[in-house]
Write an enzyme that holds these catalytic residues in place. Sequence first.
Site, PDB file in Angstrom:
ATOM      1  N   ARG A   1      -3.682  -4.669  -6.470  1.00 39.08           N
ATOM      2  CA  ARG A   1      -4.690  -5.424  -5.986  1.00 39.08           C
ATOM      3  C   ARG A   1      -6.124  -5.373  -6.431  1.00 39.08           C
ATOM      4  O   ARG A   1      -6.606  -6.592  -6.274  1.00 39.08           O
ATOM      5  CB  ARG A   1      -5.096  -4.646  -4.281  1.00 39.08           C
ATOM      6  CG  ARG A   1      -3.739  -5.000  -3.433  1.00 39.08           C
ATOM      7  CD  ARG A   1      -3.895  -3.822  -2.225  1.00 39.08           C
ATOM      8  NE  ARG A   1      -2.942  -4.023  -1.240  1.00 39.08           N
ATOM      9  CZ  ARG A   1      -2.850  -3.181  -0.266  1.00 39.08           C
ATOM     10  NH1 ARG A   1      -3.583  -1.946   0.012  1.00 39.08           N
ATOM     11  NH2 ARG A   1      -1.538  -3.435   0.619  1.00 39.08           N
TER      12      ARG A   1
ATOM     13  N   GLU B   1       0.438  -8.535  -1.511  1.00 38.82           N
ATOM     14  CA  GLU B   1      -0.381  -7.352  -1.749  1.00 38.82           C
ATOM     15  C   GLU B   1      -1.452  -7.246  -0.516  1.00 38.82           C
ATOM     16  O   GLU B   1      -2.376  -6.512  -0.626  1.00 38.82           O
ATOM     17  CB  GLU B   1      -1.089  -7.540  -3.068  1.00 38.82           C
ATOM     18  CG  GLU B   1      -0.433  -7.776  -4.127  1.00 38.82           C
ATOM     19  CD  GLU B   1      -0.054  -6.348  -4.892  1.00 38.82           C
ATOM     20  OE1 GLU B   1      -0.395  -5.280  -4.319  1.00 38.82           O
ATOM     21  OE2 GLU B   1       0.744  -6.391  -5.843  1.00 38.82           O
TER      22      GLU B   1
HETATM   23  P1  TGC Z   1      -1.606   5.889   6.136  1.00 38.36           P
HETATM   24  O1  TGC Z   1      -0.319   6.171   6.966  1.00 38.36           O
HETATM   25  O2  TGC Z   1      -3.149   5.980   6.893  1.00 38.36           O
HETATM   26  O3  TGC Z   1      -1.732   6.409   4.980  1.00 38.36           O
HETATM   27  C1  TGC Z   1      -0.511   6.977   4.240  1.00 38.36           C
HETATM   28  C2  TGC Z   1      -0.930   7.552   2.894  1.00 38.36           C
HETATM   29  O4  TGC Z   1      -1.444   6.800   2.128  1.00 38.36           O
HETATM   30  C3  TGC Z   1      -2.728   6.730   1.629  1.00 38.36           C
HETATM   31  N1  TGC Z   1      -3.298   5.425   1.220  1.00 38.36           N
HETATM   32  C4  TGC Z   1      -3.531   5.045   0.020  1.00 38.36           C
HETATM   33  N2  TGC Z   1      -3.415   5.441  -1.162  1.00 38.36           N
HETATM   34  C5  TGC Z   1      -3.783   4.852  -2.044  1.00 38.36           C
HETATM   35  N3  TGC Z   1      -4.228   3.372  -2.030  1.00 38.36           N
HETATM   36  C6  TGC Z   1      -4.259   2.934  -0.783  1.00 38.36           C
HETATM   37  N4  TGC Z   1      -4.741   1.800  -0.810  1.00 38.36           N
HETATM   38  C7  TGC Z   1      -3.986   3.741   0.188  1.00 38.36           C
HETATM   39  N5  TGC Z   1      -3.972   3.524   1.741  1.00 38.36           N
HETATM   40  C8  TGC Z   1      -3.540   4.640   2.462  1.00 38.36           C
HETATM   41  C9  TGC Z   1      -3.127   7.704   2.656  1.00 38.36           C
HETATM   42  O5  TGC Z   1      -4.366   8.410   2.198  1.00 38.36           O
HETATM   43  C10 TGC Z   1      -2.278   8.400   3.044  1.00 38.36           C
HETATM   44  O6  TGC Z   1      -1.909   9.547   2.498  1.00 38.36           O
HETATM   45  P2  TGC Z   1      -1.561  11.003   2.889  1.00 38.36           P
HETATM   46  O7  TGC Z   1      -1.801  11.963   1.818  1.00 38.36           O
HETATM   47  O8  TGC Z   1      -2.378  11.358   3.953  1.00 38.36           O
HETATM   48  O9  TGC Z   1      -0.282  10.777   3.169  1.00 38.36           O
HETATM   49  O10 TGC Z   1      -1.458   4.231   5.728  1.00 38.36           O
HETATM   50  P3  TGC Z   1      -2.350   3.053   6.137  1.00 38.36           P
HETATM   51  O11 TGC Z   1      -2.657   3.125   7.838  1.00 38.36           O
HETATM   52  O12 TGC Z   1      -3.452   3.123   5.289  1.00 38.36           O
HETATM   53  O13 TGC Z   1      -1.641   1.818   6.055  1.00 38.36           O
HETATM   54  C11 TGC Z   1      -1.670   0.817   6.625  1.00 38.36           C
HETATM   55  C12 TGC Z   1      -1.599  -0.585   5.861  1.00 38.36           C
HETATM   56  C13 TGC Z   1      -1.369  -1.571   6.991  1.00 38.36           C
HETATM   57  C14 TGC Z   1      -2.910  -0.553   5.339  1.00 38.36           C
HETATM   58  C15 TGC Z   1      -0.700  -0.435   4.701  1.00 38.36           C
HETATM   59  O14 TGC Z   1       0.725  -0.129   5.466  1.00 38.36           O
HETATM   60  C16 TGC Z   1      -0.558  -1.739   4.152  1.00 38.36           C
HETATM   61  O15 TGC Z   1      -1.628  -1.657   3.140  1.00 38.36           O
HETATM   62  N6  TGC Z   1       0.045  -2.679   4.304  1.00 38.36           N
HETATM   63  C17 TGC Z   1       0.552  -3.841   3.700  1.00 38.36           C
HETATM   64  C18 TGC Z   1       1.546  -3.760   2.566  1.00 38.36           C
HETATM   65  C19 TGC Z   1       1.434  -4.321   1.394  1.00 38.36           C
HETATM   66  O16 TGC Z   1       0.444  -4.830   0.974  1.00 38.36           O
HETATM   67  N7  TGC Z   1       2.597  -4.805   1.053  1.00 38.36           N
HETATM   68  C20 TGC Z   1       2.774  -5.263  -0.574  1.00 38.36           C
HETATM   69  C21 TGC Z   1       3.921  -5.342  -1.050  1.00 38.36           C
HETATM   70  S1  TGC Z   1       4.075  -5.600  -2.939  1.00 38.36           S
HETATM   71  C22 TGC Z   1       3.426  -7.159  -3.172  1.00 38.36           C
HETATM   72  O17 TGC Z   1       3.120  -7.915  -2.152  1.00 38.36           O
HETATM   73  C23 TGC Z   1       3.736  -7.575  -4.596  1.00 38.36           C
HETATM   74  S2  TGC Z   1       3.147  -9.174  -5.001  1.00 38.36           S
HETATM   75  C24 TGC Z   1       2.893  -8.796  -6.594  1.00 38.36           C
HETATM   76  C25 TGC Z   1       2.722  -9.888  -7.269  1.00 38.36           C
HETATM   77  O18 TGC Z   1       3.559 -11.008  -7.514  1.00 38.36           O
HETATM   78  O19 TGC Z   1       1.704 -10.118  -7.915  1.00 38.36           O
HETATM   79  P1  FAD Z   2       4.266  -9.845   8.259  1.00 41.10           P
HETATM   80  O1  FAD Z   2       3.972  -8.540   8.042  1.00 41.10           O
HETATM   81  O2  FAD Z   2       5.438 -10.394   9.265  1.00 41.10           O
HETATM   82  O3  FAD Z   2       2.895 -10.756   8.997  1.00 41.10           O
HETATM   83  C1  FAD Z   2       3.083 -11.804   9.616  1.00 41.10           C
HETATM   84  C2  FAD Z   2       1.583 -12.173  10.021  1.00 41.10           C
HETATM   85  O4  FAD Z   2       1.156 -11.083  10.769  1.00 41.10           O
HETATM   86  C3  FAD Z   2       0.673 -12.119   8.914  1.00 41.10           C
HETATM   87  O5  FAD Z   2      -0.416 -13.221   9.192  1.00 41.10           O
HETATM   88  C4  FAD Z   2      -0.093 -11.041   9.071  1.00 41.10           C
HETATM   89  O6  FAD Z   2      -1.632 -10.919   8.595  1.00 41.10           O
HETATM   90  C5  FAD Z   2      -0.217 -10.736  10.762  1.00 41.10           C
HETATM   91  N1  FAD Z   2      -0.433  -9.378  10.938  1.00 41.10           N
HETATM   92  C6  FAD Z   2       0.271  -8.282  10.699  1.00 41.10           C
HETATM   93  N2  FAD Z   2      -0.005  -7.120  11.141  1.00 41.10           N
HETATM   94  C7  FAD Z   2      -1.031  -7.668  11.990  1.00 41.10           C
HETATM   95  C8  FAD Z   2      -1.836  -6.807  12.957  1.00 41.10           C
HETATM   96  N3  FAD Z   2      -1.837  -5.316  13.155  1.00 41.10           N
HETATM   97  N4  FAD Z   2      -2.918  -7.735  13.582  1.00 41.10           N
HETATM   98  C9  FAD Z   2      -2.718  -9.072  13.485  1.00 41.10           C
HETATM   99  N5  FAD Z   2      -2.139  -9.589  12.622  1.00 41.10           N
HETATM  100  C10 FAD Z   2      -1.115  -8.834  12.172  1.00 41.10           C
HETATM  101  N6  FAD Z   2       6.645  -7.495  -1.733  1.00 41.10           N
HETATM  102  C11 FAD Z   2       6.998  -6.496  -2.638  1.00 41.10           C
HETATM  103  O7  FAD Z   2       7.357  -5.534  -2.092  1.00 41.10           O
HETATM  104  N7  FAD Z   2       7.239  -6.821  -3.868  1.00 41.10           N
HETATM  105  C12 FAD Z   2       6.782  -8.047  -4.435  1.00 41.10           C
HETATM  106  O8  FAD Z   2       7.223  -8.152  -5.663  1.00 41.10           O
HETATM  107  C13 FAD Z   2       6.465  -9.074  -3.679  1.00 41.10           C
HETATM  108  N8  FAD Z   2       6.062 -10.216  -4.010  1.00 41.10           N
HETATM  109  C14 FAD Z   2       5.951 -11.138  -3.339  1.00 41.10           C
HETATM  110  C15 FAD Z   2       5.893 -12.731  -3.813  1.00 41.10           C
HETATM  111  C16 FAD Z   2       5.557 -13.642  -2.732  1.00 41.10           C
HETATM  112  C17 FAD Z   2       5.489 -15.061  -3.595  1.00 41.10           C
HETATM  113  C18 FAD Z   2       5.616 -13.423  -1.634  1.00 41.10           C
HETATM  114  C19 FAD Z   2       5.110 -14.764  -0.792  1.00 41.10           C
HETATM  115  C20 FAD Z   2       5.497 -12.173  -1.142  1.00 41.10           C
HETATM  116  C21 FAD Z   2       5.700 -11.055  -2.114  1.00 41.10           C
HETATM  117  N9  FAD Z   2       5.866  -9.911  -1.504  1.00 41.10           N
HETATM  118  C22 FAD Z   2       6.500  -8.707  -2.197  1.00 41.10           C
HETATM  119  C23 FAD Z   2       6.093  -9.489  -0.104  1.00 41.10           C
HETATM  120  C24 FAD Z   2       4.362  -9.674   0.571  1.00 41.10           C
HETATM  121  O9  FAD Z   2       3.782  -8.217   0.169  1.00 41.10           O
HETATM  122  C25 FAD Z   2       4.479  -9.521   2.082  1.00 41.10           C
HETATM  123  O10 FAD Z   2       4.822 -11.168   2.191  1.00 41.10           O
HETATM  124  C26 FAD Z   2       3.258  -9.409   2.826  1.00 41.10           C
HETATM  125  O11 FAD Z   2       3.137  -8.131   2.656  1.00 41.10           O
HETATM  126  C27 FAD Z   2       3.463  -9.709   4.408  1.00 41.10           C
HETATM  127  O12 FAD Z   2       4.330  -9.194   5.009  1.00 41.10           O
HETATM  128  P2  FAD Z   2       5.524 -10.538   5.669  1.00 41.10           P
HETATM  129  O13 FAD Z   2       5.581 -11.471   4.812  1.00 41.10           O
HETATM  130  O14 FAD Z   2       6.790  -9.487   6.277  1.00 41.10           O
HETATM  131  O15 FAD Z   2       4.500 -10.889   6.859  1.00 41.10           O
END
Ligand code: TGC
Ligand code: FAD
Length: 387
Positions: free
Chosen positions: A247, A367
């Site tokens: 990120r 992300e």
């Molecule tokens: P929480 O249960 O409070 O925390 C769990 C543990 O994690 C630690 N922590 C972090 N550590 C490092 N960096 C961060 N940003 C951290 N945030 C939390 C925290 O201290 C705790 O540690 P411990 O030792 O106490 O166990 O979890 P949370 O409530 O903070 O998380 C909730 C939330 C919604 C923020 C999290 O689940 C989240 O970020 N959801 C979004 C998922 C996401 O971003 N997925 C991305 C998938 S990969 C991707 O999209 C790749 S695209 C790449 C590309 O093509 O460029």
């Molecule tokens: P959802 O989580 O189902 O969210 C749907 C909607 O609900 C969104 O608008 C969201 O903001 C909203 N929402 C969610 N929670 C709340 C809340 N509490 N209150 C209000 N609104 C809420 N993931 C990987 O692991 N690895 C990768 O390499 C990767 N690459 C990607 C590449 C592309 C092109 C794309 C599109 C996605 C990729 N992702 C990857 C996945 C990406 O991280 C997810 O799409 C993203 O985290 C959102 O998850 P979702 O699509 O399931 O949407």
Amino acid sequence: MALHPYDLYDVRSMLSEEEQAVQDTVARFTDERVLPIIGDAFDQGRFPRELIAEIAELGLLGSTLPEQYGGGGLNSVSYGLICQELERGDSGIRSFVSVQSSLCMYPIFAYGTEEQKKRWLPDMAAGRVIGCFGLTEPHGGSDPANMKTVARKDGGDWVINGAKMWITNGNLADIAIVWAQTDDGIQSFVVEKGMAGFAAQEIKHKMSLRASVTSSLFFDNVRVPEANRLPNVKGLKGPLGCLTQARYGITWGPIGAAIACLDEALNYSKERILFDRPLAANQAAQLRLADMARRITSGQLLSLQLGRLKDAGKMAPTQVSLAKWNNCRMAIDIARDCRDLLGGAGITTEHAAIRHALNLESVITYEGTETVHQLVVGRELTGINAF
Ligand code: TGC
Ligand code: FAD
């Protein structure tokens, strides 16, 4: 003295010589190698894999890792500039580098054993082994704690079952960093292409990140040796720690996309004659262009300060969330507005604005969606978890 239209606050002067050199090198690569082919690659829905060897040669894979593992030992600001210049070309090229560097090499480096680092990192830096990162699952990516993919210990091995979705590089990858629920919390496993029961299927019909490979991954009783488990982290902080790295880079990338769009809109509006004067001579047009420059400048300063904090070991995840939210929103709004300033010409991939606008739909979603990052900042301010 005239100011640089894409660097009104002379951010460049705040960069070290090495940082400037990194930026210049990647800018040249984007101008000479990416821009001539990227419109067609996007049209064709093709990731230009012919660029991988050059990207590796330039040292852009794992650029911040120590040299002993094939990395470049660069600082975080240099990594940010790499992301910015690559995304000035296309978000898909930056995604490739982000995933390989921050989401695949980083966890092996941070959570792996010495043996695992030596086994994979030098080949990954050289572009000989490509990685993908499997965290998101089909039932909801925003809430990775609700993970359904499981890894069960069986003798000396692990057996993985489940599915991942939206995985960048999925079909390109030789290895996948796969996060799975175990009796001991979430852990990560290096799953290798060809392991029995592991399959990747490319996701088609994308209107965004068309010059990038996105896949679903399936695990049907995939047997993985203990030597492929990254042992030095357990729990959600493992994947979230990787996301913080990626990120951070993504805060910089959209600045590049926004600059590309502003550049195009400036040139176009100075040459487009409407009502007997250049489009750019209208106050309404200048207001829009000035607003773009204002927002780019804010984004540049935000990312530079974030990078300096990161290099000083003081960066907090909430600060990354704020910048990821701000800079993705800044860039997608600018790309859409530039598309509009180009009129009908703006709807084809002959011009870059629509390609960037479409790509940024993914960048603002992956992300962590915009809402997720807003809620992280809200939680920091209020102390109340609204997830
Ligand atoms: P929480 O249960 O409070 O925390 C769990 C543990 O994690 C630690 N922590 C972090 N550590 C490092 N960096 C961060 N940003 C951290 N945030 C939390 C925290 O201290 C705790 O540690 P411990 O030792 O106490 O166990 O979890 P949370 O409530 O903070 O998380 C909730 C939330 C919604 C923020 C999290 O689940 C989240 O970020 N959801 C979004 C998922 C996401 O971003 N997925 C991305 C998938 S990969 C991707 O999209 C790749 S695209 C790449 C590309 O093509 O460029
Ligand atoms: P959802 O989580 O189902 O969210 C749907 C909607 O609900 C969104 O608008 C969201 O903001 C909203 N929402 C969610 N929670 C709340 C809340 N509490 N209150 C209000 N609104 C809420 N993931 C990987 O692991 N690895 C990768 O390499 C990767 N690459 C990607 C590449 C592309 C092109 C794309 C599109 C996605 C990729 N992702 C990857 C996945 C990406 O991280 C997810 O799409 C993203 O985290 C959102 O998850 P979702 O699509 O399931 O949407």
